[in-house]
Design an enzyme around this catalytic site. Structure first.
Site, PDB file in Angstrom:
ATOM      1  CE  LYS A   9      66.419  -7.731   2.953  1.00  0.00           C
ATOM      2  NZ  LYS A   9      65.855  -7.194   4.181  1.00  0.00           N
ATOM      3  N   GLY A 100      65.159  -3.713  -1.593  1.00  0.00           N
ATOM      4  CA  GLY A 100      65.189  -3.286  -2.997  1.00  0.00           C
ATOM      5  C   GLY A 100      66.476  -2.576  -3.419  1.00  0.00           C
ATOM      6  CG  ASP A 135      70.273  -6.478   3.882  1.00  0.00           C
ATOM      7  OD1 ASP A 135      70.784  -7.165   4.785  1.00  0.00           O
ATOM      8  OD2 ASP A 135      69.210  -5.841   4.015  1.00  0.00           O
TER       9      ASP A 135
HETATM   10  P1  ATP Z   1      66.773  -3.074   3.756  1.00  0.00           P
HETATM   11  O1  ATP Z   1      65.747  -4.128   3.946  1.00  0.00           O
HETATM   12  O2  ATP Z   1      68.000  -3.552   3.021  1.00  0.00           O
HETATM   13  O3  ATP Z   1      67.090  -2.272   4.983  1.00  0.00           O
HETATM   14  P2  ATP Z   1      64.759  -1.500   2.496  1.00  0.00           P
HETATM   15  O4  ATP Z   1      64.110  -2.466   1.588  1.00  0.00           O
HETATM   16  O5  ATP Z   1      64.096  -1.228   3.795  1.00  0.00           O
HETATM   17  O6  ATP Z   1      66.223  -1.982   2.729  1.00  0.00           O
HETATM   18  P3  ATP Z   1      65.249   0.231   0.257  1.00  0.00           P
HETATM   19  O7  ATP Z   1      64.023   0.098  -0.579  1.00  0.00           O
HETATM   20  O8  ATP Z   1      66.465  -0.477  -0.201  1.00  0.00           O
HETATM   21  O9  ATP Z   1      64.927  -0.147   1.772  1.00  0.00           O
HETATM   22  O10 ATP Z   1      65.533   1.806   0.394  1.00  0.00           O
HETATM   23  C1  ATP Z   1      65.905   2.455   1.550  1.00  0.00           C
HETATM   24  C2  ATP Z   1      66.354   3.883   1.204  1.00  0.00           C
HETATM   25  O11 ATP Z   1      67.446   3.818   0.285  1.00  0.00           O
HETATM   26  C3  ATP Z   1      65.265   4.689   0.524  1.00  0.00           C
HETATM   27  O12 ATP Z   1      64.842   5.690   1.404  1.00  0.00           O
HETATM   28  C4  ATP Z   1      65.886   5.272  -0.735  1.00  0.00           C
HETATM   29  O13 ATP Z   1      65.839   6.683  -0.825  1.00  0.00           O
HETATM   30  C5  ATP Z   1      67.339   4.824  -0.724  1.00  0.00           C
HETATM   31  N1  ATP Z   1      67.718   4.214  -2.014  1.00  0.00           N
HETATM   32  C6  ATP Z   1      68.864   4.422  -2.665  1.00  0.00           C
HETATM   33  N2  ATP Z   1      68.919   3.726  -3.815  1.00  0.00           N
HETATM   34  C7  ATP Z   1      67.765   3.039  -3.903  1.00  0.00           C
HETATM   35  C8  ATP Z   1      67.230   2.141  -4.871  1.00  0.00           C
HETATM   36  N3  ATP Z   1      67.892   1.820  -5.994  1.00  0.00           N
HETATM   37  N4  ATP Z   1      66.017   1.608  -4.622  1.00  0.00           N
HETATM   38  C9  ATP Z   1      65.350   1.914  -3.493  1.00  0.00           C
HETATM   39  N5  ATP Z   1      65.797   2.765  -2.546  1.00  0.00           N
HETATM   40  C10 ATP Z   1      67.001   3.333  -2.748  1.00  0.00           C
END
Ligand code: ATP
Length: 296
Positions: A9, A100, A135
């Protein structure tokens, strides 16, 4: 076995309206889903427990992974023993502000309901999602929407067309919690909602999406502003940092235009190490746009 495509997203604009006693913030944001997917395969396992395999060696495979936590809690909500094998192919850049982990969690909820042959009550499902992360509720039914509350009170936006995006993933991480803390320390809260809901309409994004987190992130990372400016100067109709960053998006007329700009700016106008991705978001009217659960 079920296969689930878990979309990324973007947050176009994000206003912090208030701080809550539980440490979360009341926000107003616009979410759009992207045709950029993590892929999950889930099946019953003969061994009890949640067995996660993931092609990204940097991610934990235990309860720290949101997919595992979602499987544990969904099994409890469904009243079934947790005994699942999950294969996760990461395609969404990690810790990029693209959601993600949250999307993987929602995919597991939906996938396990399908495998168990039981649909959770929609309120129970929403509560389960909310408990996994602010989210996660968006990803239960990803479509262009205004998010209020902590981002979990969703109001679909009608008449949004399909849109083409160029994403610039900058080569550093931003902690979501720290981003909110530093922004909310300096803002005078509470504030009133804005017209962020009017950002998207039949003609696509208009105006300049305000992101309170970007204002503060830019101080420590001028590359964010450099990327945003490069995209605007290359003809983006709107550009900004997605959510807590550090991904910067630009909106273009079509994917050809986005690809042409990607080729021009990579290595030239973007900070070193930046990764570019061209993607599209489905319009409000798309019910079948590639996202979803398939049973095998
Ligand atoms: P948001 O935009 O919802 O704040 P993001 O996209 O910035 O999230 P993610 O990729 O969801 O961040 O990951 C953030 C942290 O969550 C990472 O440092 C990772 O170690 C942890 N994490 C736990 N499970 C997952 C997963 N299935 N995929 C990615 N990261 C994960």
């Amino acid at each position: 076995m079920v296969k689930v495509l878990a979309p990324a997203k973007l947050n176009l604009g994000l206003r912090i309206l208030d701080r809550r006693p539980d440490g979360y913030h009341e926000i107003e944001t616009v979410f759009v889903p992207l045709r950029l997917f993590d892929e999950l395969e889930i099946e019953a396992s003969p061994e009890p427990g949640i067995h996660l395999e993931c092609d990204d060696p940097a991610l934990p495979l235990d309860g720290r992974n949101l997919a595992v936590r979602a499987a544990e809690r969904t099994s409890a909500a469904l009243g079934v023993e947790p005994a699942w094998a999950i294969r996760l192919r990461k395609r969404i850049p990690v810790a990029a502000g693209l959601g993600g982990g949250s999307s993987d969690a929602a995919a597991v909820i939906l996938g396990l309901e399908e495998l168990a042959g039981t649909a959770l009550d929609s309120r129970v499902r929403a509560e389960l999602a909310r408990g996994l992360g602010a989210d996660v509720p968006f990803f239960l039914d990803p479509r262009p929407a205004v998010g209020r509350g902590v981002g979990d009170r969703l109001e679909p936006i009608p008449d949004v067309p399909e849109l083409s995006w160029l994403l610039v993933r900058l080569p550093f991480g931003i902690s979501t919690a720290e981003a909110y803390q530093s922004a909310s320390r300096e803002l005078t809260l509470p504030r009133r909602g804005s017209s962020i809901a009017a950002l998207l309409g039949p003609s696509g994004a208009v105006g300049s999406p305000e992101n309170d987190l970007e204002t503060f992130a830019v101080r420590g990372h001028p590359e964010i502003e450099q990327a945003r400016r490069a995209l605007l100067e290359e003809g983006a109709r709107a550009a900004g940092m997605s959510g807590s960053g550090p991904t910067v998006y630009g909106l273009f007329d079509d994917t050809e235009a986005a690809r042409a700009v990607a080729a021009r700016v990579t290595g030239a106008r973007l900070p070193e190490g930046a990764e570019v991705i061209v993607s599209t978001s489905p319009g409000s009217g798309f019910s079948d746009w590639g996202w979803g659960v398939a049973k095998w």
